[in-house]
Structure formats: C-alpha cells, structure tokens
Design an enzyme around this catalytic site. Structure first.
Site, mmCIF file in Angstrom:
data_model
loop_
_atom_site.group_PDB
_atom_site.id
_atom_site.type_symbol
_atom_site.label_atom_id
_atom_site.label_comp_id
_atom_site.label_asym_id
_atom_site.label_seq_id
_atom_site.Cartn_x
_atom_site.Cartn_y
_atom_site.Cartn_z
ATOM 1 N NE ARG A 52 -12.467 -13.125 -4.640
ATOM 2 C CZ ARG A 52 -12.948 -13.377 -5.854
ATOM 3 N NH1 ARG A 52 -13.352 -12.394 -6.624
ATOM 4 N NH2 ARG A 52 -13.002 -14.617 -6.304
ATOM 5 C CE1 TYR A 104 0.684 6.708 4.581
ATOM 6 C CE2 TYR A 104 -0.362 5.625 2.727
ATOM 7 C CZ TYR A 104 0.347 5.562 3.915
ATOM 8 O OH TYR A 104 0.721 4.344 4.409
ATOM 9 C CG ASP A 177 -6.555 10.400 1.837
ATOM 10 O OD1 ASP A 177 -7.263 10.348 2.868
ATOM 11 O OD2 ASP A 177 -5.472 9.795 1.718
ATOM 12 C CE LYS A 202 -3.688 5.529 8.839
ATOM 13 N NZ LYS A 202 -2.635 4.603 9.202
HETATM 14 C C1 LIG Z 1 -3.925 10.075 4.663
HETATM 15 C C2 LIG Z 1 -3.767 8.597 4.459
HETATM 16 N N1 LIG Z 1 -4.279 8.031 3.351
HETATM 17 C C3 LIG Z 1 -4.147 6.707 3.125
HETATM 18 C C4 LIG Z 1 -3.472 5.886 3.997
HETATM 19 C C5 LIG Z 1 -3.352 4.407 3.711
HETATM 20 O O1 LIG Z 1 -4.199 3.699 4.547
HETATM 21 P P1 LIG Z 1 -3.931 2.175 5.055
HETATM 22 O O2 LIG Z 1 -2.701 2.206 5.903
HETATM 23 O O3 LIG Z 1 -5.190 1.862 5.789
HETATM 24 O O4 LIG Z 1 -3.754 1.352 3.829
HETATM 25 C C6 LIG Z 1 -2.923 6.424 5.153
HETATM 26 C C7 LIG Z 1 -2.178 5.564 6.097
HETATM 27 O O5 LIG Z 1 -1.410 6.037 6.913
HETATM 28 C C8 LIG Z 1 -3.069 7.813 5.390
HETATM 29 O O6 LIG Z 1 -2.546 8.394 6.486
#
Ligand SMILES: Cc1ncc(COP(=O)(O)O)c(C=O)c1O
Length: 383
Positions: A52, A104, A177, A202
């Site tokens: 972990r 998001y 992000d 992604k």
């Molecule tokens: C821009 C963005 N940030 C964060 C996330 C969250 O990621 P996860 O689905 O891997 O938890 C996403 C998911 O779609 C995203 O598109």
C-alpha cells in the site's frame, strides 16, 4: 544518455530505458507481492515493507510520468479522483480554495459536497479571466488554486502562467488538471504549476482498459510529502497490473495524442459553421475564445477533445448520438476508439452543460471516416 537530454518521445518509447537487471528483460515484470521480506536484523534494507506504501510496479511509470512532465516526483493513484482529492485533503479545514466554474463534474460535486462539509472554503470562479482570479484570491487565506485546461466539456482555456503568478503572489499553490492536454501538448510545471494532476485513465494509458490517476510535483517539499502520505493512509493505491498496463500505454502517448489532435482539428474545422451545428467548442479554432492563450501554452495540437452543439436542442443532439455508427456512444475519453456522448445526460440534474451539447473524444480512426459518420448521423436525425 541521461533522461534530461532526451526528447520526450525517446523517454516515453523506452520507458526511460530501464531494464530488469536480474533477467535483462527489456519489459519489466508485473510485481504482485503485497509484502516484502524483513532482514534477520529486523531492518527493511530493500526500502519496502508493504505494497500500500511502496510497490516496485509503480517505480517506472512514476519515473516516466515525472520525466515527461518535468517534475521532481510523480505518484500513481487508484483513479484520477483519488489523485485529485488527495491534493485537497492535504489542505486544512478552513483553507480557502479557488476552483473553475467549468471543470470535470465529479470533482466539482465532491468539492461542493464532501470538501465543503469537511471545512474547505471552495469558491468557483471564471478561471479563464485573469482579473477574476486575482480578485478572488485572499492573501494568506487562499492555499490552492485548481485549474483544468482545457476544461470539460466546453474546453475553456486557462492561462497557466498568469494564474501561477497570481497564486504565488498570494502564497497559494497552483494545481493543474492536465488530463486533456497531456505532457505531449502542455507541461504545466514549465508555466509555473506546483502540482499537475492526470486521470491516467485517459490519454496517459490511452486504451480504455485501466482506471488510474497520477500527481506530479514540481518540488519534493512538505506539501508533496503530505499528499503522498494521504495515498498510503487512505489507501487509494493502484493495482500492480494496472500500473504495468499504464506503463505500456505511456510508451506511445507521444504518437497517440498528436494524431488524435490532428483529427480533432480537422473535425472541428469541418463542423465550424455547419448548417446543423450551433457551435463548435475547440481551442484549435482561431475564433474560439481561448485560442490565443491555447496557442501560447499548447504545442503540437489542441487535444483530441471537442464538443458540438447541435441545432434543435436536446432532442436533436440525442437523436444524432442515437444514429451514430462508427463512434462509440460512451463516456470517458482518451482511448484509441472515438467516443460520443450527450454530456448533460451524464452529469444529470443541475448541470451547467448546455443540453444540445455532444462531447467527442477523438480516437485514432481515419478522420474522414469519423466526419462521414457524423454527417450521416446528422442527416439520419434530421427532422
Ligand atoms: C479532466 C478529468 N479529470 C479527472 C477525472 C477523474 O478521473 P478518473 O475517472 O480516473 O477517476 C476525469 C474523468 O473523466 C477527467 O475527465
């Protein structure tokens, strides 16, 4: 050659050029052990005790991601959400944070529910307006500015350098992000970001077969150590197999992202001004609001993500998605296959997303085929 002198494509293609010394394998094994042998004198000279906290399965992917982003260190997480929320949980109750109005949705929901309940003061602002950022920052109180650029699902663009300047002048950190841009297009740390976050689900993985997250720190400092300790303590740890798959995907990120971006640019230009399309949201279009900033901080393309607003409102948009044949009707982004979704349906009640909006994740198919399929769907859905 030292990784510092290599171009990102070389770093990614060879995953930093590491080999597995005991076997001389060019591809690393999948380490699945959850625990490590203690030495007879009661020490852990391997530096690892329990998976972990430490897992050799993470070392290489973290090393590659840190090198691609130009950061001091990277840490893998069980998902993008686990990575993002670790940054906010490293703050203290009472701290003030700024977040974008367009971001998001799942993270916005978490910020407005859990994070505020836990004591963070979360303020949503128009992050595309440097004056609004400056005005909202409270010196000594604002600890973090969170940016997503381009931001889901309108692909609004934030000037990372200008925002970093405002944040740092007030003693706040800037986290970006960068899931959609990827290090192939933008390296936020070069523009002043302190932390970069990815949903590695992604583009970094790129094959729609892993849920993973990553954080990259500009510096190994006390805040970063706190973020990393949250991964260990809350247990948002990635699995070994997922880390291995992620490393495999990372090797081609510098091929996949420019290709998806080229196709997205072609699709955006094709539908810009189209008789059935109300608006195209894509930072690569010269007429798009954030284009000038995007052209400064995005290199080699404007990402594979765009949105089309269909004339005729929600029923027309849903009908077009229903008639699509080649694109897959699914959520998520950054895979080899192109995805289309009626975004407001995903986000549900209270979403600020226009109901006529289709979000497109452009994959690696032939761009002409993708355009033809959208054209036939628009014709088939025509009232
Ligand atoms: C821009 C963005 N940030 C964060 C996330 C969250 O990621 P996860 O689905 O891997 O938890 C996403 C998911 O779609 C995203 O598109």
């Amino acid at each position: 050659m030292a990784a510092k002198t290599l171009k990102p494509d070389s770093i990614a293609a060879q995953a930093l050029g590491w080999i597995d010394e005991p076997t001389r394998a060019v591809i690393p094994p999948i380490h699945v052990s959850t625990t490590y042998l203690r030495d007879p004198d009661n020490q852990y000279r391997s530096g690892r005790a329990y998976a972990r906290a430490d897992n050799p399965a993470f070392d290489q992917a973290e090393g590659v991601i840190a090198a691609l982003e130009g950061g001091a260190q990277a840490a893998l997480f069980a998902s993008g959400m686990a990575a993002a929320t670790a940054v906010f949980q490293a703050l203290a109750p009472g701290d003030h944070v700024l977040a974008p109005q367009v971001m998001y949705w799942s993270l916005r929901n978490w910020l407005m529910s859990f994070a505020t309940h836990w004591g963070l003061q979360v303020e949503s602002i128009d992050m595309t307006d440097p004056a609004a950022v400056k005005a909202a920052i409270r010196p000594g109180k604002t600890r973090l500015v969170w940016v997503e650029t381009p931001a889901n699902p309108l692909w609004t663009v934030t000037d990372i350098a200008a925002t970093a300047q405002s944040a740092h002048a007030a003693g706040a950190l800037l986290a970006v992000d960068s899931t959609v841009a990827t290090p192939s297009i933008t390296r936020p740390i070069e523009h002043g970001a302190d932390i970069v976050m990815h949903s590695a689900t992604k583009y970094l993985n790129g094959h729609s077969d892993v849920i993973a997250g990553a954080l990259i720190a500009a510096r190994d400092d006390a805040f970063w150590q706190r973020v990393k300790s949250i991964r260990v303590q809350l247990g948002g740890t990635l699995g070994s197999f997922e880390a291995w798959l992620l490393l495999r995907g990372l090797r081609t990120v510098h091929l996949r992202v420019p290709r998806a971006s080229q196709s997205a640019q072609r699709i955006a230009e094709h539908f810009d001004g189209h008789a059935r399309i109300e608006a195209v949201h894509y930072p690569g279009l010269p007429g798009f609001a954030g284009h000038a900033v995007a052209a400064r901080q995005m290199h080699g393309g404007f990402s594979g993500m765009l949105s089309l607003r269909v004339k005729g409102g929600e029923p027309a948009a849903v009908a077009v998605a229903a008639k699509i044949e080649l694109w897959k009707r699914a959520t998520s982004l950054g895979g080899t296959e192109s995805l289309i979704e009626h975004r407001a349906s995903v986000e549900g009640a209270g979403t600020p997303v226009p109901t006529d909006l289709l979000r497109l994740s452009v994959g690696l198919e032939d761009a002409g085929d993708l355009i033809d399929d959208l054209e036939q769907a628009l014709r088939a859905a025509s009232p």
